[in-house]
Design a protein around this motif. Sequence first.
Motif, PDB file in Angstrom:
ATOM      1  N   GLY A  93      13.893  17.397  -4.925  1.00  0.00           N
ATOM      2  CA  GLY A  93      14.055  16.801  -3.401  1.00  0.00           C
ATOM      3  C   GLY A  93      14.971  15.724  -3.196  1.00  0.00           C
ATOM      4  N   ASN A  94      15.855  15.404  -4.068  1.00  0.00           N
ATOM      5  CA  ASN A  94      16.882  14.194  -4.243  1.00  0.00           C
ATOM      6  C   ASN A  94      15.951  13.023  -3.692  1.00  0.00           C
ATOM      7  OD1 ASN A  94      19.111  15.829  -4.508  1.00  0.00           O
ATOM      8  ND2 ASN A  94      19.164  16.586  -2.584  1.00  0.00           N
ATOM      9  N   ALA A  95      14.913  12.901  -4.073  1.00  0.00           N
ATOM     10  CA  ALA A  95      14.159  11.526  -4.153  1.00  0.00           C
ATOM     11  C   ALA A  95      14.606  10.266  -4.997  1.00  0.00           C
ATOM     12  CB  ALA A  95      12.701  11.675  -4.381  1.00  0.00           C
ATOM     13  N   PHE A  96      15.751  10.102  -4.973  1.00  0.00           N
ATOM     14  CA  PHE A  96      16.543   9.210  -6.028  1.00  0.00           C
ATOM     15  C   PHE A  96      16.122   7.527  -5.731  1.00  0.00           C
ATOM     16  CE2 PHE A  96      19.239  12.844  -6.286  1.00  0.00           C
ATOM     17  CZ  PHE A  96      19.436  13.007  -7.671  1.00  0.00           C
ATOM     18  N   GLY A  97      15.493   7.223  -4.819  1.00  0.00           N
ATOM     19  CA  GLY A  97      14.841   5.965  -4.438  1.00  0.00           C
ATOM     20  C   GLY A  97      16.002   5.123  -4.080  1.00  0.00           C
ATOM     21  N   ALA A  98      15.958   3.736  -4.052  1.00  0.00           N
ATOM     22  CA  ALA A  98      16.788   2.839  -3.575  1.00  0.00           C
ATOM     23  C   ALA A  98      16.608   1.320  -4.454  1.00  0.00           C
ATOM     24  CB  ALA A  98      16.902   2.525  -2.244  1.00  0.00           C
TER      25      ALA A  98
ATOM     26  N   THR B  34      -0.060  16.359 -11.821  1.00  0.00           N
ATOM     27  CA  THR B  34      -0.946  16.241 -13.189  1.00  0.00           C
ATOM     28  C   THR B  34      -0.744  14.783 -13.335  1.00  0.00           C
ATOM     29  OG1 THR B  34      -0.445  18.481 -13.814  1.00  0.00           O
ATOM     30  CG2 THR B  34      -1.272  16.721 -15.499  1.00  0.00           C
ATOM     31  N   ILE B  35       0.330  14.202 -13.189  1.00  0.00           N
ATOM     32  CA  ILE B  35       0.490  12.781 -13.567  1.00  0.00           C
ATOM     33  C   ILE B  35      -0.338  11.954 -12.347  1.00  0.00           C
ATOM     34  CG2 ILE B  35       2.103  10.659 -12.983  1.00  0.00           C
ATOM     35  CD1 ILE B  35       2.114  11.505 -15.791  1.00  0.00           C
ATOM     36  N   ASP B  36      -0.269  12.401 -11.195  1.00  0.00           N
ATOM     37  CA  ASP B  36      -1.068  11.840 -10.051  1.00  0.00           C
ATOM     38  C   ASP B  36      -2.512  11.908 -10.238  1.00  0.00           C
ATOM     39  OD1 ASP B  36      -2.425  11.551  -7.517  1.00  0.00           O
ATOM     40  OD2 ASP B  36      -0.872  12.122  -6.509  1.00  0.00           O
ATOM     41  N   TYR B  37      -3.275  13.091 -10.688  1.00  0.00           N
ATOM     42  CA  TYR B  37      -4.524  13.009 -11.187  1.00  0.00           C
ATOM     43  C   TYR B  37      -4.916  11.969 -11.922  1.00  0.00           C
ATOM     44  CZ  TYR B  37      -4.735  17.207  -8.413  1.00  0.00           C
ATOM     45  OH  TYR B  37      -4.742  18.316  -7.437  1.00  0.00           O
ATOM     46  N   ALA B  38      -3.854  11.994 -13.349  1.00  0.00           N
ATOM     47  CA  ALA B  38      -4.533  10.940 -14.529  1.00  0.00           C
ATOM     48  C   ALA B  38      -4.346   9.631 -13.886  1.00  0.00           C
ATOM     49  CB  ALA B  38      -3.374  11.527 -15.463  1.00  0.00           C
ATOM     50  N   TYR B  39      -3.554   9.175 -13.026  1.00  0.00           N
ATOM     51  CA  TYR B  39      -3.403   7.879 -12.670  1.00  0.00           C
ATOM     52  C   TYR B  39      -4.251   7.357 -11.195  1.00  0.00           C
ATOM     53  CZ  TYR B  39      -0.898   7.205 -17.108  1.00  0.00           C
ATOM     54  OH  TYR B  39      -0.516   7.077 -18.274  1.00  0.00           O
ATOM     55  N   GLY B  40      -4.601   8.417 -10.644  1.00  0.00           N
ATOM     56  CA  GLY B  40      -5.095   8.120  -9.456  1.00  0.00           C
ATOM     57  C   GLY B  40      -4.362   7.765  -8.041  1.00  0.00           C
ATOM     58  N   TRP B  41      -3.247   8.450  -8.077  1.00  0.00           N
ATOM     59  CA  TRP B  41      -2.269   7.965  -7.219  1.00  0.00           C
ATOM     60  C   TRP B  41      -2.724   8.535  -5.620  1.00  0.00           C
ATOM     61  CZ3 TRP B  41       0.079   4.884 -10.460  1.00  0.00           C
ATOM     62  CH2 TRP B  41       1.060   4.221 -10.100  1.00  0.00           C
ATOM     63  N   GLY B  42      -3.340   9.747  -5.735  1.00  0.00           N
ATOM     64  CA  GLY B  42      -4.044  10.188  -4.377  1.00  0.00           C
ATOM     65  C   GLY B  42      -2.763  10.662  -3.398  1.00  0.00           C
ATOM     66  N   MET B  43      -1.706  11.341  -3.787  1.00  0.00           N
ATOM     67  CA  MET B  43      -0.591  12.005  -2.834  1.00  0.00           C
ATOM     68  C   MET B  43      -0.832  13.296  -2.564  1.00  0.00           C
ATOM     69  SD  MET B  43       2.472   9.453  -4.558  1.00  0.00           S
ATOM     70  CE  MET B  43       3.544  10.490  -3.660  1.00  0.00           C
TER      71      MET B  43
ATOM     72  N   GLY C 112       0.612  -1.324  -0.181  1.00  0.00           N
ATOM     73  CA  GLY C 112       0.150  -0.063  -0.213  1.00  0.00           C
ATOM     74  C   GLY C 112       0.863   1.282  -0.074  1.00  0.00           C
ATOM     75  N   ARG C 113       2.169   1.339   0.233  1.00  0.00           N
ATOM     76  CA  ARG C 113       2.926   2.426   0.220  1.00  0.00           C
ATOM     77  C   ARG C 113       3.075   3.108  -1.057  1.00  0.00           C
ATOM     78  NH1 ARG C 113       8.294   0.737   3.217  1.00  0.00           N
ATOM     79  NH2 ARG C 113       7.682  -1.481   2.496  1.00  0.00           N
ATOM     80  N   LYS C 114       3.082   4.388  -1.290  1.00  0.00           N
ATOM     81  CA  LYS C 114       3.228   4.853  -2.595  1.00  0.00           C
ATOM     82  C   LYS C 114       4.223   6.096  -2.535  1.00  0.00           C
ATOM     83  CE  LYS C 114      -1.639   4.489  -3.539  1.00  0.00           C
ATOM     84  NZ  LYS C 114      -3.032   5.153  -3.797  1.00  0.00           N
ATOM     85  N   GLY C 115       4.648   6.436  -3.405  1.00  0.00           N
ATOM     86  CA  GLY C 115       5.813   7.428  -3.484  1.00  0.00           C
ATOM     87  C   GLY C 115       6.321   7.894  -4.902  1.00  0.00           C
ATOM     88  N   VAL C 116       7.310   8.700  -4.898  1.00  0.00           N
ATOM     89  CA  VAL C 116       7.723   9.125  -6.345  1.00  0.00           C
ATOM     90  C   VAL C 116       9.202   9.153  -6.369  1.00  0.00           C
ATOM     91  CG1 VAL C 116       7.992  11.666  -5.346  1.00  0.00           C
ATOM     92  CG2 VAL C 116       7.672  11.128  -7.944  1.00  0.00           C
ATOM     93  N   VAL C 117       9.944   8.668  -7.484  1.00  0.00           N
ATOM     94  CA  VAL C 117      11.308   8.560  -7.311  1.00  0.00           C
ATOM     95  C   VAL C 117      11.529   9.850  -8.618  1.00  0.00           C
ATOM     96  CG1 VAL C 117      13.371   7.367  -8.265  1.00  0.00           C
ATOM     97  CG2 VAL C 117      11.462   6.200  -7.220  1.00  0.00           C
ATOM     98  N   GLN C 118      12.392  10.665  -8.156  1.00  0.00           N
ATOM     99  CA  GLN C 118      12.788  11.800  -9.163  1.00  0.00           C
ATOM    100  C   GLN C 118      13.955  12.579  -8.382  1.00  0.00           C
ATOM    101  OE1 GLN C 118       9.267  14.682  -8.887  1.00  0.00           O
ATOM    102  NE2 GLN C 118       9.441  14.933  -6.785  1.00  0.00           N
ATOM    103  N   ALA C 119      14.499  13.484  -9.260  1.00  0.00           N
ATOM    104  CA  ALA C 119      15.644  14.393  -9.030  1.00  0.00           C
ATOM    105  C   ALA C 119      15.200  15.524  -8.016  1.00  0.00           C
ATOM    106  CB  ALA C 119      16.270  14.998 -10.048  1.00  0.00           C
TER     107      ALA C 119
END
Length: 428
Positions: A294-299, A412-421, A285-292
């Motif tokens: 905020g340095n959210a580069f993931g793991a 905009t991507i969140d709205y289009a794919y229903g992520w709800g973040m 159930g956890r959701k998030g984003v990987v992106q440059a």
Amino acid sequence: MSMLKGANVPVPALNVRLELGWRSGNGVPDVDASALLLDSGSGKVRSDADFVFYNQPAHTSGAVRHEGKRTAADGATDQLFVDLARVEPTVDRIVVAASADGGSFGQVPGLYVRLLDAVAGTEIARYDSRDATVETAFILGELYRRQGTWKFRAVGQGYGSGLEGLATDFGITVDEPQQAAPPPPAPHHAPAAAPARPPVTAPPAPAVPTAPGPATVRLTKVTLTKESPTVSLSKQGGTSGAMRVNLNWEVRKQFKGWGAKLGRAVAVHADLDLDLCALYELTDGRKGVVQALGNAFGALHQPPYIHLDGDDRTGAVDSGENLTVNLDHKDKLRRVVIFVTIYEGARSFADLHATVTLQPQHGAPVDFSLDECTVPSTVCALALLTNQGGDLVVQREARYLVPERGVSPQRTIDYAYGWGMNWTPGRK
């Protein structure tokens, strides 16, 4: 320097780039570049590792690397990089080949190979192929060593048996799906007659042990289109290891200023900066984003099992925008949307030509091109990965979205794919 078939020229640079080019268009087959490193004694490869192509993009020595394709309005290129100083002493020839996917080279206009100084960018030699007909593979040229120096020869030798036939001729063991053998004919039942004497049964032939076969090269690749937009990774062999996702692009018009596109002002700058990103949802159930941002580069080895490389502005394959998905943990991924945003340098994706490649560590690569952008879009959904019974299915999206005023591309991507973040501003 334009060359005739059979001509050769000295190669003055140690770092060179081989550019295979052609004019793309409707009905033109896709073309792929490859290289074979040949042993000086046998004239063939020493092992399957000496074959560099889209499924095996780098030689273990670091001497040859497949850099990938670029598309533009007037044509397409596929490139190989060669560091001649790192070519092993037992290799005295590097064959430069082309293969046509979905047709013959008689349908490919403007086919050529160029040898470039990779540092200076200057052209050393060029060979244009003008006599292709039914061939599905071509040796366009070769780098060869003579008395300690390197030369380039224009070859122009065609094959009707495709990349498989060409590779096999040079000693490559190809693993391609084989058609099943036809079933044996049903036995003819004749009326039984009493035998005059007991039948003699020959002893069965001794079983011949089957030796394990050599390592093989898989030539298969998958190109997604509007008509065939999805593929199962497991059916292509992509069940484990790392899967690299690459975005490369080319700007049709590189200039500082403004141009008209469908009545809208569109700025396209040479310092275009695109950001590859991914929205993820895990099975817990956890959701998030990987992106440059905020340095959210993931793991890669812990949630979210997706990692983003550093930022790049060139659009080049291997040094472009890349992220990696750990398929060893694919059962923990419920869905992933891979998308791209414009960080700066342009107001929309108009006049950009982009290609997406998903390269599993094991299995066939999956690639597709983006359609031309006809709306003022700053965010594009590239691909949707969904977990279907433990298998990740890739769907080509190529979906340009137009954010509302004051709404970020990510939201905009969140709205289009229903992520709800919940989203907050970020910087990089």
